[in-house]
Design an enzyme around this catalytic site. Sequence first.
Site, PDB file in Angstrom:
ATOM      1  N   ASP A 117       0.847  -1.204   0.000  1.00 31.99           N
ATOM      2  CA  ASP A 117       0.000   0.000   0.000  1.00 31.99           C
ATOM      3  C   ASP A 117       0.878   1.248   0.000  1.00 31.99           C
ATOM      4  O   ASP A 117       2.010   1.221   0.490  1.00 31.99           O
ATOM      5  CB  ASP A 117      -0.850   0.041   1.279  1.00 31.99           C
ATOM      6  CG  ASP A 117      -2.088  -0.842   1.198  1.00 31.99           C
ATOM      7  OD1 ASP A 117      -2.389  -1.370   0.129  1.00 31.99           O
ATOM      8  OD2 ASP A 117      -2.749  -0.995   2.245  1.00 31.99           O
ATOM      9  N   ARG A 164      -1.394  -0.620  -8.587  1.00 32.38           N
ATOM     10  CA  ARG A 164      -2.743  -0.163  -8.250  1.00 32.38           C
ATOM     11  C   ARG A 164      -2.734   1.360  -8.348  1.00 32.38           C
ATOM     12  O   ARG A 164      -1.844   2.011  -7.800  1.00 32.38           O
ATOM     13  CB  ARG A 164      -3.068  -0.583  -6.821  1.00 32.38           C
ATOM     14  CG  ARG A 164      -4.453  -0.148  -6.361  1.00 32.38           C
ATOM     15  CD  ARG A 164      -4.596  -0.212  -4.840  1.00 32.38           C
ATOM     16  NE  ARG A 164      -4.367  -1.516  -4.283  1.00 32.38           N
ATOM     17  CZ  ARG A 164      -4.025  -1.717  -3.008  1.00 32.38           C
ATOM     18  NH1 ARG A 164      -3.864  -0.699  -2.170  1.00 32.38           N
ATOM     19  NH2 ARG A 164      -3.837  -2.925  -2.544  1.00 32.38           N
TER      20      ARG A 164
HETATM   21  C1  FAD Z   1      -8.839  -1.170  -3.482  1.00 31.97           C
HETATM   22  C2  FAD Z   1      -8.395   0.156  -2.960  1.00 31.97           C
HETATM   23  C3  FAD Z   1      -7.130   0.277  -2.408  1.00 31.97           C
HETATM   24  C4  FAD Z   1      -6.681   1.531  -1.945  1.00 31.97           C
HETATM   25  N1  FAD Z   1      -5.393   1.657  -1.495  1.00 31.97           N
HETATM   26  C5  FAD Z   1      -4.939   2.887  -1.169  1.00 31.97           C
HETATM   27  C6  FAD Z   1      -3.566   3.109  -0.845  1.00 31.97           C
HETATM   28  O1  FAD Z   1      -2.735   2.190  -0.842  1.00 31.97           O
HETATM   29  N2  FAD Z   1      -3.173   4.372  -0.519  1.00 31.97           N
HETATM   30  C7  FAD Z   1      -4.057   5.433  -0.531  1.00 31.97           C
HETATM   31  O2  FAD Z   1      -3.639   6.576  -0.267  1.00 31.97           O
HETATM   32  N3  FAD Z   1      -5.363   5.244  -0.819  1.00 31.97           N
HETATM   33  C8  FAD Z   1      -5.818   4.020  -1.138  1.00 31.97           C
HETATM   34  N4  FAD Z   1      -7.146   3.849  -1.462  1.00 31.97           N
HETATM   35  C9  FAD Z   1      -8.121   4.957  -1.206  1.00 31.97           C
HETATM   36  C10 FAD Z   1      -8.195   5.912  -2.358  1.00 31.97           C
HETATM   37  O3  FAD Z   1      -7.014   6.689  -2.424  1.00 31.97           O
HETATM   38  C11 FAD Z   1      -9.413   6.855  -2.221  1.00 31.97           C
HETATM   39  O4  FAD Z   1      -9.309   7.574  -1.032  1.00 31.97           O
HETATM   40  C12 FAD Z   1     -10.744   6.140  -2.226  1.00 31.97           C
HETATM   41  O5  FAD Z   1     -10.746   5.071  -3.135  1.00 31.97           O
HETATM   42  C13 FAD Z   1     -11.897   7.115  -2.611  1.00 31.97           C
HETATM   43  O6  FAD Z   1     -11.684   7.630  -3.875  1.00 31.97           O
HETATM   44  P1  FAD Z   1     -12.483   7.189  -5.193  1.00 31.97           P
HETATM   45  O7  FAD Z   1     -11.452   6.850  -6.213  1.00 31.97           O
HETATM   46  O8  FAD Z   1     -13.435   6.129  -4.917  1.00 31.97           O
HETATM   47  O9  FAD Z   1     -13.124   8.524  -5.709  1.00 31.97           O
HETATM   48  P2  FAD Z   1     -13.996   9.666  -5.020  1.00 31.97           P
HETATM   49  O10 FAD Z   1     -13.955  10.792  -5.970  1.00 31.97           O
HETATM   50  O11 FAD Z   1     -13.583   9.871  -3.607  1.00 31.97           O
HETATM   51  O12 FAD Z   1     -15.422   9.023  -5.025  1.00 31.97           O
HETATM   52  C14 FAD Z   1     -16.150   8.740  -6.205  1.00 31.97           C
HETATM   53  C15 FAD Z   1     -17.520   8.241  -5.815  1.00 31.97           C
HETATM   54  O13 FAD Z   1     -17.360   6.952  -5.207  1.00 31.97           O
HETATM   55  C16 FAD Z   1     -18.212   6.817  -4.095  1.00 31.97           C
HETATM   56  N5  FAD Z   1     -17.384   6.661  -2.880  1.00 31.97           N
HETATM   57  C17 FAD Z   1     -16.075   6.924  -2.744  1.00 31.97           C
HETATM   58  N6  FAD Z   1     -15.643   6.643  -1.501  1.00 31.97           N
HETATM   59  C18 FAD Z   1     -16.708   6.222  -0.847  1.00 31.97           C
HETATM   60  C19 FAD Z   1     -16.924   5.777   0.479  1.00 31.97           C
HETATM   61  N7  FAD Z   1     -15.952   5.721   1.391  1.00 31.97           N
HETATM   62  N8  FAD Z   1     -18.187   5.401   0.810  1.00 31.97           N
HETATM   63  C20 FAD Z   1     -19.197   5.430  -0.078  1.00 31.97           C
HETATM   64  N9  FAD Z   1     -19.058   5.841  -1.340  1.00 31.97           N
HETATM   65  C21 FAD Z   1     -17.840   6.228  -1.723  1.00 31.97           C
HETATM   66  C22 FAD Z   1     -19.061   8.077  -4.055  1.00 31.97           C
HETATM   67  O14 FAD Z   1     -20.224   7.815  -4.785  1.00 31.97           O
HETATM   68  C23 FAD Z   1     -18.220   9.079  -4.762  1.00 31.97           C
HETATM   69  O15 FAD Z   1     -18.996  10.081  -5.336  1.00 31.97           O
HETATM   70  C24 FAD Z   1      -7.582   2.632  -1.972  1.00 31.97           C
HETATM   71  C25 FAD Z   1      -8.846   2.499  -2.534  1.00 31.97           C
HETATM   72  C26 FAD Z   1      -9.255   1.299  -3.039  1.00 31.97           C
HETATM   73  C27 FAD Z   1     -10.601   1.198  -3.677  1.00 31.97           C
END
Ligand code: FAD
Length: 310
Positions: A135, A187
């Site tokens: 991560d 990722r």
């Molecule tokens: C498999 C995976 C691994 C990850 N690993 C890391 C990592 O190693 N380091 C790191 O910094 N971050 C990591 N993240 C977190 C990532 O950086 C984001 O903070 C997170 O995925 C929210 O961003 P988004 O791309 O979904 O987009 P956003 O623009 O935040 O969200 C898009 C839409 O998705 C939905 N959504 C997003 N988050 C949520 C939520 N929590 N609950 C409900 N609906 C939601 C909403 O409808 C929103 O409008 C990971 C995320 C995933 C999915």
Amino acid sequence: MIDQLYRKAVLTVAGQQAIENVVRARGWGMAQRFVAGETPQTAIAAVQELQQDGILANLDLLGEFIESPEQCTAFADNVLTMIDAAHAAGITPYVSIKLSSVGQGKTVGGEDLGLKNARRIIGRARQFGGFVCLDMEDHPRVDQTLAQFRTLVGEFGHGHVGTVLQSYLYRSEADRAALDDLQPNLRVVKGAYLEPETVAYPDKADVDAAYRRLVYAHMTAGNYVNVATHDERLIDDVKMFALAHGIARDAFEFQMLYGIRRDLQKSLVKDGYRVRAYIPYGRDWYPYFSRRIAETPRNAMFVIRGMLRG
Ligand SMILES: Cc1cc2nc3c(=O)[nH]c(=O)nc-3n(C[C@H](O)[C@H](O)[C@H](O)COP(=O)(O)OP(=O)(O)OC[C@H]3O[C@@H](n4cnc5c(N)ncnc54)[C@H](O)[C@@H]3O)c2cc1C
């Protein structure tokens, strides 16, 4: 900008000890929407349930701010237990680790403890045909994480270890290009930490645009991409890009967090895409839970309603 302010406000409030005490005491029921229990067994049960919908799994033992070298090594031992338990249950282990949790930055016997423990974990996963993703944490750790990733790919091969790039960091596109010679399994995420404008785009539109560029560049270079987002516009754009450029559906996968957009996960599987859910479990769920709440006001409302209900 508003997103940044919201995230900052929630993470600041969540960091208060008094708030943490209340949420820890009364919030476990709500956290279970995002966290698959506290033991390897509960996490494996979640994996098996997802399997019924054709969704793959990525197991993540929660544990942040682990301090002493002994705690780091004990944490790594628990990850090994999880890998063994997955294998025993007939599941090919696919796990994520945070290098800080296993000792990154702590020198023991002339060696970085994080690297040493990562070797144990990746070695065990590889023994069972598995995979470990490193991560990405907050920006001061990026250099060391990428350097250690390079070392580990050299030792174990890109089929057994991957890492993460965050599109909110200005540096990530250059980092991606610099890793190309490894044919790395990456990722791509937007980024979950509170970062200053000196290192990260403050505007969501820029973060999203950089996200597309990162995914498209990595796909075009012929490398495996984990498209980790719940953003439907980005998901649709990636599907279109892959179609237009003849990129096979097994050259990438979508990844989402446990408990978030299960409907979307299922419909992507139905359309023939690979989907993997990131399944966190463990006793140390509070920091992870706070970051999910900080991502969207909808989740904050879910918690507040739950607390009011008692
Ligand atoms: C498999 C995976 C691994 C990850 N690993 C890391 C990592 O190693 N380091 C790191 O910094 N971050 C990591 N993240 C977190 C990532 O950086 C984001 O903070 C997170 O995925 C929210 O961003 P988004 O791309 O979904 O987009 P956003 O623009 O935040 O969200 C898009 C839409 O998705 C939905 N959504 C997003 N988050 C949520 C939520 N929590 N609950 C409900 N609906 C939601 C909403 O409808 C929103 O409008 C990971 C995320 C995933 C999915």
